[in-house]
Design an enzyme around this catalytic site. Structure first.
Site, PDB file in Angstrom:
ATOM      1  N   LYS A  13      -1.364  -6.885   1.057  1.00  0.00           N
ATOM      2  CA  LYS A  13      -1.138  -5.747   1.439  1.00  0.00           C
ATOM      3  C   LYS A  13      -1.794  -5.394   2.639  1.00  0.00           C
ATOM      4  CE  LYS A  13      -1.581  -1.178  -0.425  1.00  0.00           C
ATOM      5  NZ  LYS A  13      -1.974  -0.305   0.721  1.00  0.00           N
ATOM      6  N   ARG A  60       6.716   6.324   8.430  1.00  0.00           N
ATOM      7  CA  ARG A  60       6.591   6.914   7.165  1.00  0.00           C
ATOM      8  C   ARG A  60       7.079   8.318   6.814  1.00  0.00           C
ATOM      9  NH1 ARG A  60       2.212   5.309   2.212  1.00  0.00           N
ATOM     10  NH2 ARG A  60       3.102   6.794   0.822  1.00  0.00           N
ATOM     11  N   GLU A  80       5.065  -3.164   7.921  1.00  0.00           N
ATOM     12  CA  GLU A  80       3.755  -2.631   8.228  1.00  0.00           C
ATOM     13  C   GLU A  80       3.283  -2.986   9.551  1.00  0.00           C
ATOM     14  OE1 GLU A  80       2.377  -0.600   5.861  1.00  0.00           O
ATOM     15  OE2 GLU A  80       0.337  -0.467   6.111  1.00  0.00           O
ATOM     16  N   ARG A  83       8.410   6.130  -6.430  1.00  0.00           N
ATOM     17  CA  ARG A  83       7.326   5.315  -6.719  1.00  0.00           C
ATOM     18  C   ARG A  83       7.313   4.740  -8.037  1.00  0.00           C
ATOM     19  NH1 ARG A  83       2.576   5.561  -4.186  1.00  0.00           N
ATOM     20  NH2 ARG A  83       2.959   7.788  -3.253  1.00  0.00           N
TER      21      ARG A  83
HETATM   22  P1  AMP Z   1      -0.943   3.012  -0.203  1.00  0.00           P
HETATM   23  O1  AMP Z   1      -0.550   3.587   1.110  1.00  0.00           O
HETATM   24  O2  AMP Z   1      -2.045   2.568  -0.585  1.00  0.00           O
HETATM   25  O3  AMP Z   1      -0.062   4.228  -1.350  1.00  0.00           O
HETATM   26  O4  AMP Z   1      -0.064   1.720  -0.279  1.00  0.00           O
HETATM   27  C1  AMP Z   1       1.321   1.617  -0.404  1.00  0.00           C
HETATM   28  C2  AMP Z   1       1.597   1.032   1.428  1.00  0.00           C
HETATM   29  O5  AMP Z   1       1.078  -0.157   1.718  1.00  0.00           O
HETATM   30  C3  AMP Z   1       2.930   1.087   1.827  1.00  0.00           C
HETATM   31  O6  AMP Z   1       3.458   2.340   1.901  1.00  0.00           O
HETATM   32  C4  AMP Z   1       2.816   0.236   3.017  1.00  0.00           C
HETATM   33  O7  AMP Z   1       2.525   1.007   3.984  1.00  0.00           O
HETATM   34  C5  AMP Z   1       1.604  -0.961   2.676  1.00  0.00           C
HETATM   35  N1  AMP Z   1       1.925  -2.124   2.513  1.00  0.00           N
HETATM   36  C6  AMP Z   1       1.069  -2.916   3.152  1.00  0.00           C
HETATM   37  N2  AMP Z   1       1.668  -4.155   2.953  1.00  0.00           N
HETATM   38  C7  AMP Z   1       2.688  -4.269   2.211  1.00  0.00           C
HETATM   39  C8  AMP Z   1       3.519  -5.093   1.502  1.00  0.00           C
HETATM   40  N3  AMP Z   1       3.422  -6.383   1.596  1.00  0.00           N
HETATM   41  N4  AMP Z   1       4.934  -4.510   0.757  1.00  0.00           N
HETATM   42  C9  AMP Z   1       4.906  -3.124   0.587  1.00  0.00           C
HETATM   43  N5  AMP Z   1       4.050  -2.187   1.356  1.00  0.00           N
HETATM   44  C10 AMP Z   1       2.873  -2.818   1.809  1.00  0.00           C
END
Ligand code: AMP
Length: 579
Positions: free
Chosen positions: A247, A269, A297, A414
Site C-alpha cells: 500500500k 481522486r 498511486e 468501498r
Molecule cells: P486509504 O486512503 O487509507 O483509504 O486507502 C486507500 C488508498 O490507498 C487508495 O485510494 C489508494 O490511493 C491507496 N493505495 C496505495 N497502494 C494501493 C494499491 N496497491 N492498491 C490500491 N490502492 C492503493
C-alpha cells in the site's frame, strides 16, 4: 423566465417536501414525481442540484467560500456582520441562515421575473468561470436578490454543497429509476460510469442508459478499500491464501490515454485533472501504445525506492513544476489496475485478468520518473501476511492491500474486494482543551475536540490537533453536557474548556506544522477512547511526540510510551481556534 425552463420555486418546494418526511419511500416518490414532470432540459440540472452539487464535472467548484457567501448574503439582505454570524451560528447552515436574513430584508421582495432552473444553472456556470472572488460574489448576490427566502435556502445549500434533506446514498438513483421507469441497477451502473447524476438522469429519461460507458479522457470514480485490523482478520476474511500488494502512500490517480485525449491525462481522486503537475509521468506514459485507462498511486520515488510522503507535498498543487523540483522529487505512477484497454472496458473482468493485461503493457523501463507496477505477492497464513507487512514498511510503504483476484472493478465502492491493512503508527494520550459545535448530523452537539500534549515545563499545554471521529453518538451527547459545564471561554462556535478530559488519539503520521502550538500536527487523527482512568497530568508530553516523529522518520514502528512524569498542576491554555 427562459422559455421551457421550470421555476426554481418548484425545486425548493419539492426539496422542502422531501426534507419534511423521514420515510425513504416517500422521499423517493416525491423526487420521482418531480423529475418526471420536468421539461427535458431541466432534468440534468435538477438531478445535479439534488446530488448537492451546483454544477456537473470539475466545473463543480464555484469558488465561493463562507466569506464570499456571507458577503453575498449581507448585500442581498442588508444584514450586518453581527446579524449574519448570529444567524449562521443559530442554524449551522448557510441556506437556513439565508431564509432568516432574507425574511428580514429591508424594502421590497424581488420584483424581477421569478428564477427558473436555467437561470440558476447559468449563474452557477458564470461563477465557476469568473476570475476572482469579486465577480463571483456579485453573481451570488444577484441570485439571492432575485430569490424568495424559500428559494434562497436552496441557493445557499447548493452553493455550500450540502443539501441536507436526507437524500442518502442511493435514493437519488432510485428516484431517477422510478421517474422514468428504468431498472435501478441500470441507473446505478450508469452513474458509476459517468459519475454525473445529471447526465445519468438524462440518459434514463431518454432510455439510453446502456450507452453509459467508460470514456477515455473522462475519469470515473475510484474503487475503495475496507480497513481491516490485523493479519488475523485478513485470514478470517479471505482464507489462508491472500493476494497482497504494497500500500503506497501517495495520491491516487487515473491515467487516460488514447485517440482524442491529446496525450496522456492524469486525474486525481476528486476527478480533477492533474497532468500539468506531473510532467515526468505524462512523458513516460506517452510512450505507451494504444488506448488504456490505468489506476494507480503517484508517489515520490528515486533510485528504486519510495521517498517520504512529506517530500511529495512539495509537488502537490504545483502547476508546471520547475526542472529542479522535478529532479529533486521525482514522481512515478505505481500502477495496480487496468480499467480499459484497446477499445474494451475491463471493469467486469476479474482482477486476475485485469492484472495480466496490465503486466503485458510495455511500461517504459525507467527507475526515476515514470510508470511502475505495484509489488504483488501471495501470502499463506497470518504469519506470512505479517512478514509481508513488515517488508512493505521496510520499502517505506504504508502497509498492505489485500485484493480478491476474482473481484470486478467497482467504481466508487468501498467493498470487500479490496481490504487495507495499515497499522496506526501509535497513539498519544492528550487532553481536550477546546470543543466546537459540529456540522451536518453533528449539529447541536459539541463534537470537534482540540487536544494538547504537555509542554517541556510539565505544566502548560501545547495543542497538537483536532479530531471529530471515533466516539459514538451517545458518548458525544454525554460529553456535550459535560463540556457545557466546563466551558471557560465561549467564542461562539468554539469553546475553551477546562483541560481535564483525557483522550487516546490514533493517527497515521506526525508532521511538523506551524498550525498548532506544539509545532506538530497529526495526520488523520481519530479518538480511540476517552481515558477516564487517566489524569491530565499523565498525558504524553512533547518529548514523546518528538520520539514518535523520529521513529517514523527512521522507518521504525514504535508504540507510544505513555505517561509523562507526574505533575501537580495543569494550566489552562485553551486557545481559540487554530485551524
Ligand atoms: P486509504 O486512503 O487509507 O483509504 O486507502 C486507500 C488508498 O490507498 C487508495 O485510494 C489508494 O490511493 C491507496 N493505495 C496505495 N497502494 C494501493 C494499491 N496497491 N492498491 C490500491 N490502492 C492503493
Amino acid at each position: 423566465m427562459p422559455t421551457g425552463s421550470a421555476p426554481f420555486a418548484d425545486f425548493s418546494a419539492a426539496a422542502d417536501a422531501i426534507g419534511a418526511t423521514t420515510s425513504k419511500l416517500a422521499k423517493r416518490d416525491l423526487l420521482a414525481a418531480y423529475l418526471r414532470e420536468l421539461p427535458a432540459a431541466d432534468v440534468a440540472v435538477a438531478a445535479t442540484f439534488f446530488a448537492g452539487r451546483p454544477l456537473p464535472g470539475a466545473a463543480d467548484k464555484l469558488g465561493l467560500g463562507w466569506v464570499q457567501l456571507s458577503e453575498a448574503l449581507a448585500r442581498a439582505s442588508g444584514a450586518g456582520e453581527r446579524e449574519l454570524s448570529q444567524a449562521y451560528l443559530r442554524h449551522s447552515d448557510v441556506g437556513d441562515a439565508a431564509v432568516e436574513l432574507l425574511e428580514q430584508r429591508d424594502g421590497e421582495a424581488p420584483s424581477t421575473a421569478p428564477l427558473a432552473m436555467a437561470d440558476v444553472d447559468q449563474a452557477f456556470r458564470a461563477m465557476s468561470e469568473a476570475k476572482g472572488s469579486a465577480p463571483r460574489t456579485a453573481l451570488m448576490t444577484e441570485l439571492l436578490r432575485r430569490a424568495a427566502p424559500g428559494e434562497a435556502r436552496y441557493l445557499g445549500k447548493i452553493a455550500a454543497r450540502e443539501l441536507r434533506i436526507g437524500l442518502r446514498e442511493g435514493l437519488l438513483e432510485e428516484a431517477i429509476a422510478a421517474a422514468f421507469g428504468r431498472p435501478v441497477a441500470d441507473v446505478r451502473r450508469a452513474l458509476m460510469l459517468v459519475a454525473e447524476p445529471g447526465e445519468t438522469a438524462t440518459l434514463a429519461r431518454e432510455d439510453r442508459l446502456s450507452e453509459a460507458a467508460l470514456h477515455v479522457g473522462r475519469p470515473i470514480r475510484f474503487m475503495l478499500a475496507t480497513p481491516v485490523a490485523d493479519a488475523a482478520e485478513v485470514v478470517r476474511r479471505v482464507g489462508e491464501e491472500a493476494w497482497i500488494e504494497d500500500k503506497y502512500d501517495g495520491i491516487r490517480a487515473q491515467l487516460h490515454l488514447g485517440p482524442g485525449t491529446g496525450g496522456p491525462r492524469l486525474f486525481s481522486r476528486d476527478l480533477n485533472e492533474v497532468s500539468i503537475s506531473f510532467p515526468e509521468v505524462v512523458a513516460a506514459a506517452s510512450r505507451l501504445d494504444g488506448e488504456v485507462v490505468l489506476d494507480g498511486e503517484l508517489v515520490p520515488y528515486r533510485e528504486g525506492s519510495v521517498l517520504d510522503f512529506a517530500s511529495l507535498q512539495t509537488r502537490l498543487g504545483r502547476v508546471n513544476p520547475s526542472t529542479e523540483l522535478v529532479a529533486s522529487v521525482p514522481v512515478v505512477l505505481i500502477t495496480f489496475d487496468l480499467l480499459r484497454h484497446d477499445g474494451r472496458d475491463a471493469l467486469d473482468l476479474p482482477l486476475r485478468e485485469r492484472r495480466k493485461v496490465l503486466e503485458e503493457l510495455a511500461l517504459p523501463d525507467r527507475t526515476d520518473g515514470g510508470l511502475l507496477f505495484s509489488h504483488l505477492a501471495t501470502a499463506r497464513g497470518a504469519a506470512e501476511v505479517d512478514a509481508f507487512f513488515d517488508d512493505a514498511r521496510d520499502r517505506h510503504n504504508e502497509g498492505l492491500m489485500v485484493k480478491d483476484p476474482e473481484s470486478t472493478y467497482q467504481p466508487g465502492r468501498r467493498g470487500l474486494g479490496w481490504l487495507k491493512l495499515k497499522r496506526a503508527l501509535a497513539t498519544l494520550d492528550c487532553v481536550v482543551v477546546g470543543v466546537e459545535w459540529g456540522h451536518g448530523k453533528r449539529r447541536g452537539v459539541l463534537s470537534d475536540y482540540t487536544f494538547a500534549v504537555l509542554a517541556p515545563d510539565g505544566e502548560s499545554l501545547l495543542t497538537i490537533g483536532k479530531a471529530y471521529t471515533g466516539l459514538t453518538d451517545a458518548e458525544i451527547a454525554e460529553m456535550t453536557e459535560y463540556f457545557l459545564t466546563t466551558t471557560v471561554q465561549d467564542h461562539g462556535r468554539y469553546r475553551a474548556v477546562t483541560p481535564e478530559i483525557v483522550v487516546e488519539i490514533a493517527f497515521d503520521r506526525i508532521q511538523r506544522s506551524a498550525r498548532h502550538r506544539s509545532g506538530f500536527a497529526l495526520r488523520f487523527p481519530r479518538i480511540v477512547r476517552i481515558r477516564t482512568e487517566k489524569a491530565p497530568s499523565q498525558i504524553d508530553d512533547l518529548a514523546a511526540v518528538e520520539r514518535l516523529f523520529e521513529a517514523q522518520a527512521s522507518g521504525r514502528i514504535l508504540l507510544a510510551t505513555g505517561a509523562a512524569g507526574e505533575t501537580e498542576r495543569i494550566e489552562a491554555t485553551g486557545s481559540a481556534e487554530e485551524g
